[in-house]
Design an enzyme around this catalytic site. Structure first.
Site, PDB file in Angstrom:
ATOM      1  N   HIS A   1      -1.972   0.986   7.222  1.00  0.00           N
ATOM      2  CA  HIS A   1      -2.296   1.148   5.809  1.00  0.00           C
ATOM      3  C   HIS A   1      -1.988   2.573   5.375  1.00  0.00           C
ATOM      4  O   HIS A   1      -2.143   3.522   6.149  1.00  0.00           O
ATOM      5  CB  HIS A   1      -3.776   0.840   5.587  1.00  0.00           C
ATOM      6  CG  HIS A   1      -4.182   0.707   4.146  1.00  0.00           C
ATOM      7  ND1 HIS A   1      -3.486  -0.068   3.246  1.00  0.00           N
ATOM      8  CD2 HIS A   1      -5.220   1.252   3.447  1.00  0.00           C
ATOM      9  CE1 HIS A   1      -4.079  -0.011   2.058  1.00  0.00           C
ATOM     10  NE2 HIS A   1      -5.127   0.794   2.162  1.00  0.00           N
TER      11      HIS A   1
ATOM     12  N   CYS B   1       0.819  -1.216   0.000  1.00  0.00           N
ATOM     13  CA  CYS B   1       0.000   0.000   0.000  1.00  0.00           C
ATOM     14  C   CYS B   1       0.854   1.269   0.000  1.00  0.00           C
ATOM     15  O   CYS B   1       0.533   2.245  -0.680  1.00  0.00           O
ATOM     16  CB  CYS B   1      -0.956  -0.004   1.172  1.00  0.00           C
ATOM     17  SG  CYS B   1      -0.146  -0.060   2.797  1.00  0.00           S
TER      18      CYS B   1
ATOM     19  N   ASN C   1      -7.854   4.871  -2.479  1.00  0.00           N
ATOM     20  CA  ASN C   1      -7.274   3.624  -1.989  1.00  0.00           C
ATOM     21  C   ASN C   1      -6.616   2.870  -3.134  1.00  0.00           C
ATOM     22  O   ASN C   1      -6.675   3.303  -4.297  1.00  0.00           O
ATOM     23  CB  ASN C   1      -8.369   2.772  -1.328  1.00  0.00           C
ATOM     24  CG  ASN C   1      -7.808   1.768  -0.328  1.00  0.00           C
ATOM     25  OD1 ASN C   1      -6.601   1.637  -0.164  1.00  0.00           O
ATOM     26  ND2 ASN C   1      -8.693   1.058   0.338  1.00  0.00           N
TER      27      ASN C   1
END
Length: 455
Positions: free
Chosen positions: A375, A84, A397
């Site tokens: 994250h 991520c 995202n």
């Protein structure tokens, strides 16, 4: 005064669960109509779907009065990997390329950074083993290194170390191999190798033998394995050609090396970026450094400027108003609805079943292992109220356009305050805070501290 065992026993009578207690609790549950109703419903359905607070669902709009233009496209997908932080980073950096070449969409290569990050993490691990060989193998520090020496996660500072040393390439120049999208097998294989190397290095050092030849061979072997799993990437000074069309269908052909691509096309000056942290356990307006956390050995340590969440929020607002996105780190997927694309602590009516999601404050959640940064994503928009205060944020995202609201999420200010730990801005976004970066009274935290968590 030292208490006797008898006194301690009297002060603590509930040391075991008694069958009498279970009988009593069972009868109380039978008489608890609300609890039995909840059980009847939740035993046949998804609690998180059934407890949705419709008022919050409606209020958490996906409309924002301040949004960067253009936003990056396409929506990316890290798939079954922990990359991520690399996706958030390349999604941030691609916007400079989109602007430069008038592109409709652009992807930079997380896999390229992934390859060299793994290679450098392996070497960083070996160096830590060398440095700690006199410590007991069961010491907390050595066991920390052995636990996950080349995990997929990382921090923004670690990304800058890779970009500074190796540069960056477009996705088409070094696309994802299978093991980049599903990294578990590769990680297990290389981790096992590194642990065996650790034993070799510790044994040799303790016997007084030289390890130089061994370590060079270990580096070579890890490089070979990375090539097998991910494919050999371009070398930092090796020229590549990138052909593409802009949004007007005009053809472009760019020749560059990974390092020159950063300076000439991405225009990324790593020294200008600052990570603001919100760690309520420690004093604000202080630099926090995570010792022995990194990837490129010898590079600057991972450090943050610890500030109140109000400062982080305002820095985000300032940057969005400049038409710039914001890399940030959060505890995800807590209170995150992937179906609706909402990050809101009160999206679920958990109190209906007697659960209080606010029973711990942010500092206590960190101290008691209930929260940490897990994250990284981008903030690309913010909605301000009539007084100019942020109400909600637009979040990009990297879980594909099938997740959330076509890949995007709405995050409330309350969620930001409670579960966002880091935002990355440039120095000219926070000129009044820059002098604090020179403070010599640095707070040092060990790598296993929650603030050392890798997104």
């Amino acid at each position: 005064m030292q208490l006797t065992k008898a006194v301690l026993r009297m002060a603590h009578t509930a040391d075991k669960i008694s069958l009498e207690s279970i009988t009593k609790w069972s009868q109380e549950y039978k008489n608890d109509q609300v609890g039995r109703l909840a059980g009847s419903v939740f035993q046949h359905g998804n609690m998180n779907e059934l407890l949705i607070n419709r008022a919050r669902e409606v209020a958490d709009s996906h409309v924002f009065n301040n949004k960067i233009d253009p936003e990056g496209a396409p929506v990316t997908d890290q798939k079954r990997s922990g990359r991520c932080w690399l996706f958030a980073s390349t999604n941030l950096l691609r916007l400079n390329v989109i602007h430069k070449y008038n592109m409709k969409e652009c992807r930079l290569s997380p896999a390229y950074l992934f390859f060299y990050d793994k290679l450098e993490k392996a070497n960083y691990f070996l160096e830590q083993i060398v440095d700690t060989y006199k410590m007991d193998i069961n010491s907390r520090l050595v066991q920390y290194f052995l636990s996950d020496p080349i995990g997929d996660g990382g921090q923004f500072t670690m990304m800058t170390h890779i970009v500074d040393k190796y540069g960056l390439v477009p996705y088409d120049v070094y696309p994802d191999a299978f093991n980049a999208t599903k990294s578990m097998i590769m990680d297990k294989f290389i981790t096992s190798k590194l642990r065996s190397y650790a034993k070799t290095l510790r044994d040799k050092l303790r016997s007084g033998a030289s390890i130089d030849a061994d370590k060079l061979e270990m580096q070579h072997d890890i490089y070979r394995l990375m090539c097998i799993f991910l494919g050999e990437p371009p070398k930092p000074d090796e020229q590549f050609t990138w052909d593409f069309y802009d949004k007007d269908k005009k053809f472009h052909s760019v020749k560059a090396t990974p390092k020159s691509f950063v300076s000439e096309n991405v225009d990324f000056k790593t020294s200008e970026y600052v990570s603001l942290l919100n760690d309520p356990r420690n004093p604000y307006k202080r630099v926090i450094q995570i010792d022995r956390l990194g990837n490129v050995f010898g590079a600057s340590p991972v450090s943050y400027l610890n500030m109140d969440t109000s400062v982080l929020s305002q820095a985000v607002v300032n940057r969005i108003k400049k038409n710039k996105p914001v890399f940030f780190g959060t505890d995800t997927p807590k209170f995150m609805d992937t179906k609706r694309g909402i990050m809101d602590i009160d999206l679920w009516d958990y109190k209906l079943i007697g659960y209080d999601q606010r029973s711990l404050d942010k500092a206590s959640r960190v101290l008691y292992g209930d929260s940490l940064m897990t994250h990284a994503m981008l903030i690309t928009g913010v909605h301000l109220d009539e007084d100019g205060k942020p109400v909600r944020y637009r979040v990009e995202n990297s879980w594909s356009d099938k997740s959330g609201h076509e890949g995007y999420y709405t995050m409330t200010q309350d969620y930001f305050n409670q579960y966002v730990y880091q935002v990355v801005v440039e120095k000219d976004d926070i000129p009044e805070l820059v002098p604090l970066l020179e403070d010599k009274q640095v707070i040092h935290l060990p790598p296993y501290d929650p603030m050392g968590a890798l997104a």
